[in-house]
Design a protein around this motif. Structure first.
Motif, PDB file in Angstrom:
ATOM      1  N   ALA A  21       0.669  -1.198  -0.023  1.00 27.76           N
ATOM      2  CA  ALA A  21      -0.170  -0.054   0.034  1.00 27.76           C
ATOM      3  C   ALA A  21       0.676   1.177  -0.076  1.00 27.76           C
ATOM      4  O   ALA A  21       0.369   2.301  -0.737  1.00 27.76           O
ATOM      5  CB  ALA A  21      -1.028  -0.015   1.285  1.00 27.76           C
ATOM      6  N   ALA A  22       2.013   1.148   0.659  1.00 28.58           N
ATOM      7  CA  ALA A  22       2.760   2.420   0.795  1.00 28.58           C
ATOM      8  C   ALA A  22       3.626   2.631  -0.492  1.00 28.58           C
ATOM      9  O   ALA A  22       3.994   3.726  -0.710  1.00 28.58           O
ATOM     10  CB  ALA A  22       3.763   2.093   1.763  1.00 28.58           C
ATOM     11  N   THR A  23       3.497   1.806  -1.583  1.00 23.97           N
ATOM     12  CA  THR A  23       4.264   2.175  -2.775  1.00 23.97           C
ATOM     13  C   THR A  23       3.161   2.820  -3.622  1.00 23.97           C
ATOM     14  O   THR A  23       3.593   3.461  -4.823  1.00 23.97           O
ATOM     15  CB  THR A  23       4.604   0.786  -3.532  1.00 23.97           C
ATOM     16  N   GLY A  24       1.914   2.986  -3.202  1.00 24.90           N
ATOM     17  CA  GLY A  24       1.112   3.572  -4.009  1.00 24.90           C
ATOM     18  C   GLY A  24       1.582   5.088  -4.014  1.00 24.90           C
ATOM     19  O   GLY A  24       1.904   5.742  -2.872  1.00 24.90           O
ATOM     20  N   PRO A  25       1.301   6.007  -5.130  1.00 17.89           N
ATOM     21  CA  PRO A  25       1.478   7.259  -5.111  1.00 17.89           C
ATOM     22  C   PRO A  25       0.584   8.076  -4.109  1.00 17.89           C
ATOM     23  O   PRO A  25      -0.567   7.739  -3.842  1.00 17.89           O
ATOM     24  CB  PRO A  25       1.129   7.809  -6.586  1.00 17.89           C
ATOM     25  N   GLY A  26       1.089   9.271  -3.791  1.00 11.76           N
ATOM     26  CA  GLY A  26      -0.043  10.113  -2.781  1.00 11.76           C
ATOM     27  C   GLY A  26      -0.280   9.966  -1.431  1.00 11.76           C
ATOM     28  O   GLY A  26      -1.205  10.479  -0.986  1.00 11.76           O
ATOM     29  N   PHE A  27       0.602   9.184  -0.726  1.00 10.51           N
ATOM     30  CA  PHE A  27       0.474   8.659   0.538  1.00 10.51           C
ATOM     31  C   PHE A  27       1.845   9.328   1.390  1.00 10.51           C
ATOM     32  O   PHE A  27       2.694   9.085   1.079  1.00 10.51           O
ATOM     33  CB  PHE A  27       0.542   7.263   0.717  1.00 10.51           C
ATOM     34  N   HIS A  28       1.417   9.789   2.621  1.00 13.33           N
ATOM     35  CA  HIS A  28       2.478   9.816   3.617  1.00 13.33           C
ATOM     36  C   HIS A  28       2.430   8.525   4.301  1.00 13.33           C
ATOM     37  O   HIS A  28       1.125   7.810   4.793  1.00 13.33           O
ATOM     38  CB  HIS A  28       1.908  10.946   4.757  1.00 13.33           C
ATOM     39  N   VAL A  29       3.471   8.008   4.716  1.00 10.53           N
ATOM     40  CA  VAL A  29       3.656   6.487   4.965  1.00 10.53           C
ATOM     41  C   VAL A  29       3.870   6.628   6.535  1.00 10.53           C
ATOM     42  O   VAL A  29       5.070   7.327   7.080  1.00 10.53           O
ATOM     43  CB  VAL A  29       4.559   5.810   4.230  1.00 10.53           C
ATOM     44  N   GLU A  30       3.038   5.957   7.304  1.00  9.88           N
ATOM     45  CA  GLU A  30       3.343   5.872   8.916  1.00  9.88           C
ATOM     46  C   GLU A  30       3.441   7.267   9.256  1.00  9.88           C
ATOM     47  O   GLU A  30       4.248   7.619  10.288  1.00  9.88           O
ATOM     48  CB  GLU A  30       4.394   4.837   9.021  1.00  9.88           C
ATOM     49  N   PRO A  31       2.947   8.362   9.169  1.00  7.87           N
ATOM     50  CA  PRO A  31       2.920   9.699   9.929  1.00  7.87           C
ATOM     51  C   PRO A  31       2.573   9.754  11.234  1.00  7.87           C
ATOM     52  O   PRO A  31       1.537   8.873  11.774  1.00  7.87           O
ATOM     53  CB  PRO A  31       1.983  10.658   9.112  1.00  7.87           C
ATOM     54  N   VAL A  32       3.344  10.350  11.860  1.00  9.20           N
ATOM     55  CA  VAL A  32       3.013  10.555  13.559  1.00  9.20           C
ATOM     56  C   VAL A  32       1.840  11.673  13.586  1.00  9.20           C
ATOM     57  O   VAL A  32       1.718  12.685  12.821  1.00  9.20           O
ATOM     58  CB  VAL A  32       4.206  11.139  14.098  1.00  9.20           C
ATOM     59  N   VAL A  33       0.632  11.329  14.555  1.00 10.29           N
ATOM     60  CA  VAL A  33      -0.186  12.268  14.690  1.00 10.29           C
ATOM     61  C   VAL A  33       0.429  13.470  15.390  1.00 10.29           C
ATOM     62  O   VAL A  33       0.966  13.070  16.518  1.00 10.29           O
ATOM     63  CB  VAL A  33      -1.302  11.383  15.465  1.00 10.29           C
ATOM     64  N   ARG A  34       0.179  14.631  15.100  1.00  8.50           N
ATOM     65  CA  ARG A  34       0.969  15.754  15.678  1.00  8.50           C
ATOM     66  C   ARG A  34      -0.068  16.897  16.222  1.00  8.50           C
ATOM     67  O   ARG A  34      -1.189  16.840  15.718  1.00  8.50           O
ATOM     68  CB  ARG A  34       1.994  16.412  14.713  1.00  8.50           C
ATOM     69  N   ARG A  35       0.337  17.684  16.993  1.00  6.02           N
ATOM     70  CA  ARG A  35      -0.552  18.586  17.491  1.00  6.02           C
ATOM     71  C   ARG A  35      -0.197  19.736  16.787  1.00  6.02           C
ATOM     72  O   ARG A  35       0.632  19.851  15.857  1.00  6.02           O
ATOM     73  CB  ARG A  35      -0.113  19.177  18.816  1.00  6.02           C
ATOM     74  N   PRO A  36      -0.843  21.114  16.566  1.00  6.16           N
ATOM     75  CA  PRO A  36      -0.956  22.228  15.744  1.00  6.16           C
ATOM     76  C   PRO A  36       0.720  22.502  15.795  1.00  6.16           C
ATOM     77  O   PRO A  36       1.196  23.073  14.709  1.00  6.16           O
ATOM     78  CB  PRO A  36      -1.942  23.330  16.188  1.00  6.16           C
ATOM     79  N   ASP A  37       1.234  22.487  17.040  1.00 12.25           N
ATOM     80  CA  ASP A  37       2.652  22.994  17.236  1.00 12.25           C
ATOM     81  C   ASP A  37       3.627  21.959  16.580  1.00 12.25           C
ATOM     82  O   ASP A  37       4.756  22.321  16.496  1.00 12.25           O
ATOM     83  CB  ASP A  37       2.903  23.323  18.579  1.00 12.25           C
ATOM     84  N   GLY A  38       3.016  20.960  16.166  1.00 14.82           N
ATOM     85  CA  GLY A  38       4.353  19.879  15.533  1.00 14.82           C
ATOM     86  C   GLY A  38       4.659  19.141  16.457  1.00 14.82           C
ATOM     87  O   GLY A  38       5.275  17.765  16.065  1.00 14.82           O
TER      88      GLY A  38
END
Length: 181
Positions: A21-38
């Motif tokens: 699935a991660a080889t598909g275009p247009g994806f962030h792979v395994e991103p961290v869920v972040r607060r507005p401050d990063g």
């Protein structure tokens, strides 16, 4: 078969799906869920962050990858250092881990430390041969279960050796029983 080899066998179906699935275009792979401050958005009793499997770049929609199969293994029980460790079928993205024999506060501290070690909040770890980060995704709050605590863990793309390390840590700190399933 060694415990690490068995864990790798359990890991493989989920990792194959996530990697594909991660080889598909247009994806962030395994991103961290972040607060507005990063900063990573911690949650729950242990204040642990989490990762998504994939997030669409254009729309921001989260896409979960669920293991299509649970490796069929016969439940087994081994003794490691004289401590019973039970392993039954589970999916790499949803492990129930039961820990007996360690005081609650101590096991919570151990679990949080292990999780954060394998989480890589700064995305500093290089991608592995599978094109993934080799990280855990989620650690649920502890729940009382009989003579110990139960944790639900999404092991993400972490290697089998991460789970073996956790088992060794728990045994070193006095676990009297472990069950993975």
């Amino acid at each position: 078969m060694t415990l690490v080899a068995l864990l790798e066998r359990i890991r493989r179906p989920y990792i194959d799906q996530l990697s594909h699935a991660a080889t598909g275009p247009g994806f962030h792979v395994e991103p961290v869920v972040r607060r507005p401050d990063g900063s990573p958005a911690g949650d729950g009793l242990l204040d642990t962050p989490c990762r998504c499997d994939l997030v669409r770049k254009a729309l921001g929609g989260v896409q979960s990858v669920d293991a299509a199969e649970c490796v069929g293994i016969e439940p087994l029980r081994v003794e490691l250092g004289g401590v019973p460790v039970a392993v039954s079928a589970f999916s790499w993205d949803w492990l129930n881990l039961h820990i007996a024999g360690i005081p609650d506060a101590e096991v919570n501290t151990l679990m949080r430390a292990w999780f954060l070690r394998w989480f890589d909040a700064d995305d500093a770890y290089p991608r592995n041969a599978e094109g993934l980060r080799g990280v855990v995704h989620f650690l649920g709050d502890p729940a009382r279960a009989g003579d110990g605590l139960r944790f639900r863990i999404d092991l993400g793309s972490a290697p089998a050796s991460a789970v073996a390390e956790l088992i060794e840590d728990l045994l070193r700190h006095g676990a009297t029983g472990l069950a993975l399933g």
